[in-house]
Structures are given as C-alpha cells and as structure tokens.
Scaffold this active site. Sequence first.
Site, PDB file in Angstrom:
ATOM      1  N   ASN A   1       0.866  -1.175   0.000  1.00  0.00           N
ATOM      2  CA  ASN A   1       0.000   0.000   0.000  1.00  0.00           C
ATOM      3  C   ASN A   1       0.909   1.232   0.000  1.00  0.00           C
ATOM      4  OD1 ASN A   1      -1.534   2.256   0.729  1.00  0.00           O
ATOM      5  ND2 ASN A   1      -2.943   1.060   1.986  1.00  0.00           N
TER       6      ASN A   1
ATOM      7  N   LYS B   1       0.469   4.250   0.055  1.00  0.00           N
ATOM      8  CA  LYS B   1       0.120   5.358   0.942  1.00  0.00           C
ATOM      9  C   LYS B   1       0.608   5.085   2.373  1.00  0.00           C
ATOM     10  CE  LYS B   1      -3.634   8.580   1.251  1.00  0.00           C
ATOM     11  NZ  LYS B   1      -4.969   8.850   0.713  1.00  0.00           N
TER      12      LYS B   1
ATOM     13  N   GLY C   1       9.980  -5.689   4.242  1.00  0.00           N
ATOM     14  CA  GLY C   1       9.726  -4.641   5.226  1.00  0.00           C
ATOM     15  C   GLY C   1      10.163  -3.286   4.705  1.00  0.00           C
TER      16      GLY C   1
ATOM     17  N   GLY D   1       9.226  -0.264   7.038  1.00  0.00           N
ATOM     18  CA  GLY D   1       9.007   0.685   8.126  1.00  0.00           C
ATOM     19  C   GLY D   1      10.274   1.070   8.874  1.00  0.00           C
ATOM     20  N   GLU D   2      11.253   0.191   8.861  1.00  0.00           N
ATOM     21  CA  GLU D   2      12.509   0.510   9.537  1.00  0.00           C
ATOM     22  C   GLU D   2      13.573   0.983   8.550  1.00  0.00           C
ATOM     23  OE1 GLU D   2      12.096  -2.114  13.543  1.00  0.00           O
ATOM     24  OE2 GLU D   2      13.319  -2.995  11.973  1.00  0.00           O
TER      25      GLU D   2
END
Length: 738
Positions: free
Chosen positions: A624, A626, A695, A697-698
């Site tokens: 996603n 966004k 991943g 986010g990190e």
Amino acid sequence: MKFDTPATTNPIDQLKVVGRPTDRIDGPRKTTGTAPYAYERHDVAAQPAYGHIIGAGIAKGRIQRLDLKAAEAAPGVLAIVTAETAGKLGQGKFNTAKLLGGPEIQHYHQAIAVVVAETFEQARAAAALVQVEYAPSSGAFSLEKAKGEAKPPKDDPDNPPSTRVGDFDGAYAQAEVKLDQTYTTPDQSHAMMEPHATLAVWEGEKLTVWTSNQMIDWGRGDLAKTLNLPKANVRLISPFIGGGFGGKLFLRADVIMAALGAKAVGRPVKVALQRPLIMNNATHRPATIQRLRLGAQRDGKITAISHESWSGDLPGGQPETAVAQTRLLYAGANRYTAMKLAVLDLPEGNAMRAPGEAPGLMALEIAMDELAEQLSMDPVQLRITNDTQVDPEKPKRPFSQRRLAECLTTGAERFGWNRRPTRPGERREGAWLIGMGVAAAFRNNLVMKSGARVRLDNQGVVYVETDMTDIGTGTYTILAQTAAEMMGVGLDEVVVRLGDSALPVSAGSGGQWGGNSSTAGVYAACVKLREMVARKGGLDAKAAETAVFADGQVSAGGKRFSLAEAAGPQGLVAEDHMEYGDLDKKYQQSTFGGHFVEVAVHAFTGEVRVRRMLAVCAAGRILNPKSARSQVIGAMTMGVGAALMEELAVDEHRGFFVNHDLAGYEVPVHADIPHQEVIFLDETDPMSSPMKAKGVGELGICGVAAAVANAVYNATGVRVRDYPVTLDKLLAKMPPLA
Ligand code: MOS
C-alpha cells in the site's frame, strides 16, 4: 502452508486491491476518537480502580525500609502491592531486569510498588506518601569508562560477536587510502505518543489484560510466566496502539502491576506508566561507540573494512548489533567486525526502530563520506563502486534482490545532487550555509511464521482474524487488501479483527517483518478458504485451480456461483499460517535505499534546518504505497531526531536518564520537518513470500542521520562524529564570516 520455493504468479499479482494507495480502513475510528486504546476501555470495566507505579529512586542497591503506613491511610487507597506482598513471581523470557523490583534494585525507576485507589488522583497523591529508604551501592553508568572492561557478547548465530574474512590487518596496512575514525551515538528513547498502559481484569484464575503491545503471543507467554499461570489462563488484547517503535515489543511494568493490583483489590485496575517514568522504567536504544577503519585503492575500491562497536546493558543483557549492516553493505575482500558488551547499571537497553542498522549506519555512512572526501570522489559514486550482488562474507550466497545502486542514482537525479557544493562551506544564502548529504539505507528483511483465520459469512462478507497488531503502521488496511484480493471482493466486504490472543498467533509487529509476514499468513488462510469455496461450488480439483474469484463471484469450467452461495447458511472458516523454509538462508534478504538531505546551517548560531529530504527505497512489492510512504516519512522524521536532537542525558553519578519527559527529550515537531519525498522502486521479491513484499518501516530511518550529518559537513566544513549534531558542537568550528 510452507514457503520454500520462489513465489510464482498468484492471485495477489492481479493488484486490483493490493498495491493501491488505499486510505487506512481504521482511519475514521482513529480520527473520531472511537478507536479505544487500552487506558480507555470504559466499555469493558465501568468502574476500575487506578494504579500508580512508584519507580526506584536509586540505580542500584537495596530497599532498606518501605513505609506504607501514611499511604495506606490516605483517602481512597485500596491496596499497595510491593515485591514483599506480590507473592513469588517468575521471570519472563524477554525482560532482563525484573518488572517488579525490590528489595534488590536493578535500575533507576524500576517499579517497586503500585498504589491502587478509587481514583487516579488518589493513587498518585498516596504514592507520594510512600517512604522509601535505600542502601545504594555503586554502579557503572558510563559506556566510555566501562569500555575497557567490555567483553564479547554471548554467541548468536545471526549476530556473532565477531566476524573475520581474509586478512584485514594486512590489507589495511597496505591500503593506498585509509580512514580510522570513532563515532558515538547516544542512548535514545522510543518516545511514542501513547504511554505503556494496561487495564487488568481477573475472573477467578483467568486474567485478561487490555494493553498496548506489539507482540501479543510473546506478551501472553511472558505474562503467564511472570505470574506463574498457565498460558491458557491469560488473554492479551491490544487492537489499537499509539506507537511502539520497539518499546512495546515486550511487557513492561504497567501490565504486571495492573494484574497484581487487580488481584489484590478484587476488581479491574488500570495502570499507565506516567510519562516521567517511561524513559527509565521502559527500554531504550543503547548508546554506542563505534570505530570504523576503511582501506581503499585510489580508484575507490574498498580492500579492507573493519567495524567495531561497544555498547552496554544490564547484567545478562544484549549488545546493540551496530555492525550488522557492515557485514553486508559493501564489497571488500578483507573484513572484520566485532561487538563488545559492557555491563552498565543504566535501565534496560533493547530494540528501537531498526536496532543494529539504525545506529550502525549513523557511523558507517559518515565514514563513507569521509573516505569519499579523501579520495576526491563523489560519495554516491564511492558507494556504487563498492556495490555487491553477493553476501561479501559468503560470496556464493546472492542477495534475493539488491538495487542499492539504482536507489542512489535515481535519488541523485531526482534530488539535483549535481548541484551539491563540491567544497564544504562554499554555498551561502545570506547568513545560511547550504549543504547536501547522502547515505545508503540498508535493513535486513526478516520473515516470521504468521497465522490467520478467515471466515466467509452467508452474505459473502470476509472476516480476517489474527493476533497481529497495528502499531500505527497500516496493518488493518493491508490485511484487508490481501483478503479482498484473494477472495475477489471489495475492501468494504472485509472486516479485520486484530490484537487479541484468542485469535491465531501471528508474526506480530517488530523488526519490519510484520507487513510481509502477516499478509502472507492471511494469504495462506485465504488459499485454504478458496479451496473450500471451490469444493462447495462443486468444482473438481482442476477447475478449482483455474477458478477466478472476482466481484464476489467464482467462475470456472463454465460454472459461476457467488461466494455467499458457496458459504451457505453456516458460512465457511479456514485457518492456516505461513511458515518459511530456508530461502532466507540461501538468499540474503535485505532492503535498500538512498537518503538525500539538504540543510541550511546558520552561520552565526549554528542552528541546523533540514530543507529537503528524499528517500528512494527498494523493498520488494509495496502493498500500500500510501501507508508505506507514511511509514517512510515517519522514519525519516525519526532519523532527523537522531541526527539533530535525540539524546538521553546520562547522570553518571546517580545512574539515570535526566531528561525523562517530552520537554527534555527532544524529538522533531512539524516545524522541524521540511518537504519529504519518497520514491519506491517498482520491484517484487519472489524469495520473501507469496506477497513478494519486504519490510519498509525501519528501512526509512536507516542512514538518515548520517545523511543529515554529511549535509551539515558539506554546508559548514565541520565534521561532527558524536551524535546528536547540536549547535554547540558546530559553533566553535564554524568557518570565519566573510
Ligand atoms: Mo522493532 S525495534 O523490532 O519494533
């Protein structure tokens, strides 16, 4: 379902729902205040009592005397629980120090009591009346001073205490160009918005806690262990979480003290860690001292690379794995990495967003900037020169996908890198010195077993149930997208229930594995549900395989029927999990990026303003764009904090973090953050899971702080190697004003 061969085409690849920049389905509840957080569960306990935790006033030693008399007599007080009255507690797997201390004190603000009263104010007022006499003992509180005593940490196959390839010393001695520098990163706090908070309710020997936790099953197991209960008697519910960043991977004192308090008073008890307690009571990212030695040829090829990192933790604790990226990021035949762990009596160090890589890249990526300067080479070019498609420690082992070079070239072009001042301190706009910096981003991609249940009701509505958490990351939405894609329904026909240990065990939210792993678990359950639907619809095995699920209908072999029909009056339920074979051993799975930053530094005051930021990320399929972008800009913001502001100040005499609130522990606010841009390279990684995602986010924080520090150097010619880059470190060395 086991994922052990590279993913081929599957229903996710239709990308009708997955891969779209969908608004968060929990957005309306969040923005209207109807998504209940743990401390707000008025619906499940109308009249709870309130607990207030007392934190130890010393860093190390013993409680000599604990006088509760005045507090017990205070208005509204129902009970005070201490180590003496709590009964024998077990020790959870994931905590280094005890969550209820006493008489032995292991760190400052370790919980030593909870005062339970009718109201929050009464509990707080009574807590102030508790008299504690301590017998302090001396402790070690300075990493710098303890460094000499530091030892290799215990062996961990994923993060060995040291690694050696070739002959580093020989190659370094002979290198044409050498760099040997030491960098430091400070202790940092997660500083999430929602404090750790719990409402605990007992029914007989069964305990339910509404809490704020990233890893439901770990928490459930540790809560059972700590309270000596069978796991089956413990339920953990955490459907909405106001940020975690690793600080809520494990149980903290709020959970244990709420449970003990509720037991003592025989009614529900709520406990939130008061903000001034969080920095010292909960975990933090440990400070590091990192020595980098790089040896290169004149053409920029690295021939020798060494990274040593020192960090500290409580006895029995773990190191900050700050050398992790250096083992994999750049080529070079002769390599050495080592970690040393010092025993410190500061609060417990543990994971914070991209543990290892985030502080590791803060050092490595300044070192690369310094090496580029010595070589008179463009820092983007230096990184590309040392790119590798194989694991530099095991050259037979390829990366599953590695597009670092493309991230850097794309970023350079989009950012206008060619306008970077080549000589530091040469560009001025009035009183502002302008500079640009770059850093590579790198974070490993971990895969974790993850389960889910999907139900189909007689209206054709799909329900997804898993103990997975959404820590503000968008999990609700990407799980709904996954189920919608798999079952051929619209997003409106999917309902997602998360964060309850009564549901199938998931990967949880940690280490940026949550997005890929939890959607893969939903994928596995949906594969099963699709088979059940096909059978109910009378399709034979062959027709079932080619069945098309779209618009709530299934068509195959000339047949067409609706999901609702197949579900029948009883509905259908399927449960499965995704687990992984050894693809992540055969192929190194990592995520890559390039961070570009422009700063302005005030010539008179040394004030640093970040002006523009760009991240280019290669992280597999973006489920996603966004919510992924939102993750990356949040991480970039956190990187600016690491670069310029964040530092837990250590009182080296009394052994605690002095700035233990959000006034003293500075993080960026909106006014600190300029225009941010994020570009995702279009890629899929068939080795990661059937989702082909990784991943992100990190990844977004990894390298940012170094890019900022490098930009400050480019602007001013002042090289700061001790984070954060605050103006006091710049001022004395600023270039003379014309
Ligand atoms: Mo992350 S630091 O594993 O929440």
